[in-house]
Design a protein around this motif. Structure first.
Motif, PDB file in Angstrom:
ATOM      1  N   TYR A 122       0.801  -1.219   0.000  1.00  0.00           N
ATOM      2  CA  TYR A 122       0.000   0.000   0.000  1.00  0.00           C
ATOM      3  C   TYR A 122       0.838   1.275   0.000  1.00  0.00           C
ATOM      4  O   TYR A 122       0.283   2.367  -0.179  1.00  0.00           O
TER       5      TYR A 122
ATOM      6  N   ALA B 124       0.222   3.265  -2.884  1.00  0.00           N
ATOM      7  CA  ALA B 124      -0.939   4.151  -2.864  1.00  0.00           C
ATOM      8  C   ALA B 124      -0.685   5.386  -2.010  1.00  0.00           C
ATOM      9  O   ALA B 124      -0.757   6.526  -2.493  1.00  0.00           O
ATOM     10  N   TRP B 125      -0.388   5.159  -0.706  1.00  0.00           N
ATOM     11  CA  TRP B 125      -0.377   6.303   0.215  1.00  0.00           C
ATOM     12  C   TRP B 125       0.920   7.102   0.197  1.00  0.00           C
ATOM     13  O   TRP B 125       0.997   8.162   0.823  1.00  0.00           O
TER      14      TRP B 125
ATOM     15  N   HIS C 283       1.724   7.328  -5.307  1.00  0.00           N
ATOM     16  CA  HIS C 283       0.706   8.002  -6.114  1.00  0.00           C
ATOM     17  C   HIS C 283       0.134   9.220  -5.400  1.00  0.00           C
ATOM     18  O   HIS C 283      -0.178  10.232  -6.047  1.00  0.00           O
TER      19      HIS C 283
ATOM     20  N   SER D 101      -0.943   6.993 -12.708  1.00  0.00           N
ATOM     21  CA  SER D 101      -1.931   6.902 -11.628  1.00  0.00           C
ATOM     22  C   SER D 101      -3.267   6.385 -12.147  1.00  0.00           C
ATOM     23  O   SER D 101      -3.948   5.603 -11.459  1.00  0.00           O
TER      24      SER D 101
ATOM     25  N   TYR E   2      -6.697  -0.805  -8.834  1.00  0.00           N
ATOM     26  CA  TYR E   2      -6.745  -0.588  -7.384  1.00  0.00           C
ATOM     27  C   TYR E   2      -8.160  -0.673  -6.823  1.00  0.00           C
ATOM     28  O   TYR E   2      -8.362  -1.108  -5.690  1.00  0.00           O
TER      29      TYR E   2
ATOM     30  N   PRO F 161      -4.645   8.066  -3.317  1.00  0.00           N
ATOM     31  CA  PRO F 161      -4.717   8.225  -4.778  1.00  0.00           C
ATOM     32  C   PRO F 161      -6.145   8.297  -5.304  1.00  0.00           C
ATOM     33  O   PRO F 161      -6.374   8.858  -6.383  1.00  0.00           O
TER      34      PRO F 161
END
Length: 693
Positions: free
Chosen positions: A243, A246-247, A250, A275, A282, A308
């Motif tokens: 992850y 993601a955090w 992106h 993205s 995602y 994201p």
């Protein structure tokens, strides 16, 4: 469980612990539900604003006298204590900065006393960056956590400029700029950290302050080297795919394009394109209950995983429909709110849903969970934005079943509409930062079943794992998977349970109608024994029902059940039992039970082991589950399975050779690693060269 956490925290802090810090509450939001606009969650922008206010009111109770630190008890790191307080300040500020734009004022009422939160943060910025003040944050050094927290402070200054930056005097702005630019020239970890200095400097540029274009360019160039395709970045020079994609990657990169402003530039165009590709897959990580599949490190960041999604919405959606984006995001926040992320004292708990200290990494402190401020960037979008005004749309798992592979990351996803269950198989990702096996080494992770977390008493938990022992007493599981293949419904890898090459475990996993077939070939020069587990069934109170059949084990609680059947090689079942005392630490519940199978200690040398695993949510009986597989044939490195519906499966494992074989009356040839021959004669085949037919 709660008593154990309290004992550990008392020892760590050496001071009395307020039990309200660990007592989860299910806060009830008072904003009216709107099921016309939000048919899945009922939530609107008002709920987000209200929840942000509740979280910030809780954080307000932990400010230091000089307001530069938000020191939330819960878990101290081994760093300079000032950094833990800075982390709480910086991360909670990412919630406050968007919230400051509200029309309802900036006051909160911790413990009934109204305080101006905006003034708290302004004062903290002044004092934390003043070298003469007792609460000075300190200057950044090489590999310093301050650099990472400075990036979140920079973002907050940008989005709340008129609230936080403009009111400062010239001297205060100069001090703040000097503290932020102290990161320049310092070494950082060669992973997601490189983006911190990019964020700091692009914000300073936007504020017309001294900055380094070199740091921006060098950081973005390194991130380009991390990119492996299909929207995924490896977290540094390791096989880290989780992850943080993601955090951190992106989220930061989309923020960069927003701050940079040159949306038409070639660089920003390819960032947004990557993205968009990431969000395409995602959305399938999220289950109908709102949760993402918990996998990898730093799971206490919770809804930071929405970064994201929210930033994508601010960038025009990037292919994610606004109604779907809000359904995903609101459902996720609601899941954690209902699950116990808030404590009675108002702090965010350390855990995934409820407080769970054994889950927490050594680098995390009581302020770490406030990284979920990534989600609250959504409050920067006005009420008329499509993210808030569009009608909620169902998640992919609410629309239908799916099987999806993120091949570059070695991940396979299985979505089941009935029950809204999402499962994730990992055949590649690992972490050098937190190498605990249960976070990366399990074969399958589930949105609804979670997993057991290793403790000093438990060692490596057996759920969703294959554990190998040389003496029948001490067991080792999969630490690093060496990736071979990942495609929809099928994946393969191998691992070295003892680190050397004397014992090698090859594993194929097959998703078939949401069942898992796990095929292992173990090659060893020494005797060994084996344990394999199904899902750990978490529960609150009252032991679930455990059942044993002729070749299967099952544990059920209402409509939920965890099932495992031994098909080839295993010589006994392991009935589900409740772990003793402190040995149990489950992601989602205070207790758990895991059904398993095993192979007794012996000089097996080379053996094929096959199991059938199912986590069910719809009241299936173990007899019905066992009937899914009919006839099984196998050799030393191959297996054919006939299913009850007339389909047949074939797989080779380990050394894959040119082979002709008849499956369901259809002749297969070539280096086939997996094939499903349907009852009507159609074929879906996967080959050693990664081709599919």
């Amino acid at each position: 469980m709660l008593a154990r956490i309290k004992r550990r925290l008392k020892k760590q802090f050496r001071r009395p612990l307020d039990p309200d810090l660990l007592t989860p509450v299910r806060a009830k939001l008072t904003s009216p539900l709107d099921h016309d606009l939000s048919p899945h969650t009922g939530w609107t922008r008002q709920h987000w604003d209200e929840l942000a206010g509740i979280i910030l009111a809780g954080a307000a109770g932990f400010f230091s006298p000089g307001r530069a630190y938000v020191k939330v008890p819960g878990h101290d790191t081994l760093r300079d204590p000032r950094i833990d307080g800075l982390e709480g300040f910086a991360r909670s500020l990412t919630i406050a900065a968007p919230w400051f734009h509200r029309e309802g004022g900036t006051h909160v009422s911790p413990e009934g006393e109204s305080v101006d939160l905006l003034e708290f943060y302004r004062t903290g910025l002044r004092n934390g960056t003043n070298p003469q003040h007792p609460e000075f944050w300190g200057s950044a050094g090489d590999f310093d956590q301050r650099i990472l927290e400075a990036a979140d402070i920079a973002w907050s200054l940008f989005v709340a400029r008129k609230h936080l930056w403009d009111p400062l005097s010239n001297d205060e702005k100069e001090s703040l700029t000097a503290w932020l630019t102290g990161a320049n020239g310092k070494s950082v970890k060669i992973n997601n950290w490189v983006l911190a200095k990019v964020m700091i400097n692009v914000v300073l540029r936007a504020l017309d302050q001294p900055h380094s274009e070199e740091e921006i360019g060098d950081g973005l160039a390194l991130v380009d080297e991390f990119y492996v395709g299909d929207g995924w970045y490896q977290d540094g020079l390791t096989e880290g795919y989780d992850y943080y994609n993601a955090w951190m990657f992106h989220d930061y990169l989309l923020k960069f394009t927003l701050i940079d402003g040159a949306l038409g530039s070639k660089r920003n165009a390819y960032i947004r394109k990557r993205s968009a590709r990431f969000l395409e897959d995602y959305r399938h990580f999220f289950a109908a209950n709102g949760s993402q599949v918990s996998f990898g490190r730093s799971q206490t960041y919770r809804s930071a995983a929405l970064g994201p999604v929210v930033m994508g919405a601010m960038a025009g959606g990037l292919g994610l429909e606004p109604g779907l984006a809000r359904r995903l995001a609101s459902g996720n926040l609601k899941f954690f709110l209902d699950g116990g992320m808030l404590a009675k004292r108002g702090n965010l708990t350390l855990g995934f849903t409820r407080p769970l200290l054994p889950l927490i990494e050594g680098y995390s402190c009581g302020g770490s969970p406030y990284l979920l401020g990534r989600a609250f960037s959504a409050l920067l979008m006005p009420a008329e934005h499509p993210f808030w005004s569009a009608t909620e749309e169902p998640l992919p798992v609410e629309r239908g079943d799916y099987s999806l592979a993120v091949s570059v990351a070695g991940l396979i996803l299985d979505g089941e509409k009935q029950g809204g269950h999402v499962q994730l198989v990992n055949h590649k990702s690992t972490s050098l930062v937190d190498g605990r096996q249960e976070k990366y080494g399990q074969f399958t992770y589930s949105s609804h079943f979670g997993y057991r977390v290793a403790t000093e008493q438990s060692g490596h938990p057996p759920d969703s794992s294959l554990l190998v022992s040389r003496d029948g007493k001490s067991y080792s599981g999969r630490d690093k998977p060496f990736h071979l293949q990942a495609s929809p419904g099928f994946g393969s890898s191998f691992f070295l349970p003892f680190g050397g090459d004397k014992t090698v475990v090859f594993t194929n996993t097959i998703f078939c109608d949401h069942f898992q077939l796990r095929i292992h070939q173990i090659v060893s020069t020494a005797p060994f024994s084996v344990i394999e587990g199904g899902y750990a069934l978490g529960y609150d109170q009252g032991a679930p029902s455990a059942q044993s059949g002729p070749d299967w084990e099952f544990v059920g609680d209402g409509k939920r059940g965890s099932f495992i059947r031994r098909l080839v090689g295993f010589d006994h079942g392991r009935p589900a039992s409740v772990p003793d005392g402190d040995g149990d630490a489950h992601l989602l519940a205070p207790h758990s039970a895991t059904p398993g199978v095993g192979l007794r200690l012996g000089n097996h040398r080379q053996i094929l082991l096959v199991s059938l695993v199912r986590g069910c949510l719809n009241g299936e009986t173990p007899e019905d589950l066992a009937s899914f597989v009919g006839k099984v044939e196998s050799g030393h490195n191959w297996m054919t399975v006939t299913l009850a519906n007339g389909d047949a499966l074939f797989t080779q494992i380990g050394t894959v050779s040119e082979r002709e074989v008849a499956v369901n009356g259809v002749r297969l040839s070539g280096r086939t690693v997996y094939a499903r021959v349907f009852a009507d004669g159609t074929i879906a085949a996967h080959y050693l060269d990664h081709s599919v037919s």
